[in-house]
Scaffold this active site. Sequence first.
Site, short mmCIF file in Angstrom:
data_model
loop_
_atom_site.label_atom_id
_atom_site.label_comp_id
_atom_site.label_asym_id
_atom_site.label_seq_id
_atom_site.Cartn_x
_atom_site.Cartn_y
_atom_site.Cartn_z
N ASP A 94 0.30 -1.46 0.14
CA ASP A 94 -0.36 -0.04 -0.42
C ASP A 94 0.85 1.37 -0.19
OD1 ASP A 94 0.55 0.58 2.90
OD2 ASP A 94 -1.11 -0.47 3.42
N ASP A 268 -8.10 -7.10 2.78
CA ASP A 268 -6.74 -7.36 3.48
C ASP A 268 -7.26 -6.53 4.64
OD1 ASP A 268 -4.35 -4.47 4.70
OD2 ASP A 268 -5.90 -4.13 2.39
#
EC number: 2.4.2.29
Length: 375
Positions: A94, A268
């Site tokens: 990310d 996630d």
Amino acid sequence: MAAIKYQVIKKDARTKARLGILETPHGVIETPVFMPVGTQATVKAMTPDELKEMGATIILGNTYHLYLRPGHKIIEKAGGLHKFMNWDRAILTDSGGFQVFSLSSLRKITEDGVEFRSHIDGSKHFFTPEKVIEIQNSLGSDIIMSFDECAPYPADYDYVKRSMELTIKWAKRGKKAHKNTDRQALFGIVQGGTYKDLRRECAERLVDMDFPGYAIGGLSVGEPKDLMYEIIDFTTDYLPHDKPRYLMGVGTPEDLIEGVIRGVDMFDCVLPTRIARNGTVFTSRGKLIVRDAPYAEDFSPLDEECDCYTCKNYSRAYLRHLFKAKEILAARLATYHNLYFLIKLMEKIREAIRQDRLLEFKEEFLKKYYGNREE
């Protein structure tokens, strides 16, 4: 050559759920998929072999944390994140946007980027959309994310609109800076808080930029569940059918099922590993706080229906003892079970889509899960 290839294999007859195949430079992923989070190049308490054993096909790394420690250049010298952590399956990183806004202090947002101080030593840093792509290029992850601003909840309309506009500008700049397109797929992130018109505008403008995949960001930040589900449902209508959709930071069993029903492919969350270290585990009959007194003489497994290493070999009483004694093995065994539980849940969800019985599966699962709640 594109870094990833996504294909919808089957659509559920009565919901927006999709069964898909996502091909990456480090293996094929069946979707919908849950991705364990390995913030600092490790899924806390687990070895890569254990992750493979439980069926993990893709894990997460975090740009903000790895940039601050050990530094992306060190990881690049090691041959990239896969080699550094000895994981030969897919990795998604990310952008660090969420961490910059939640962890670091004294941040200053300008159109150019964000100035922030490290949560480790207070040193000053500046992230631009280009810098974030450069860091992720060094890390060598298979899927990388645009730099975005994650608006808090609640936030007023004008603030969220400005934040969404910034996210779009940064996505454009990040896409331009990204050079590794044959080995790393860059996803755009849809922001817009809980305002539907902003979500729609953000999604449509990102889709015009033609990213290989799209994430839905800025949810699970304190808004009510029903509202979160509504925004997910609304947003996926504006995302392409032939590209993967990733819901960021969402990962309770019920949220995974509800997200899949609304057309999400990837999830996630740090929750399963974090709560495991505190002595809370998922079971088919709801959450169980194994360190609590009632389990002192309970010699049954965490979950009678689970065939993970922990459940096959150890009792609730033993795990309670480990937690009470503050033994490291407590965190390892509980983490293994929680990740295994979610990965197997996703397998069951995929099978239910295959058989066009996802809604029945949801009803059966939740009836049992909520029937004996310990929260």
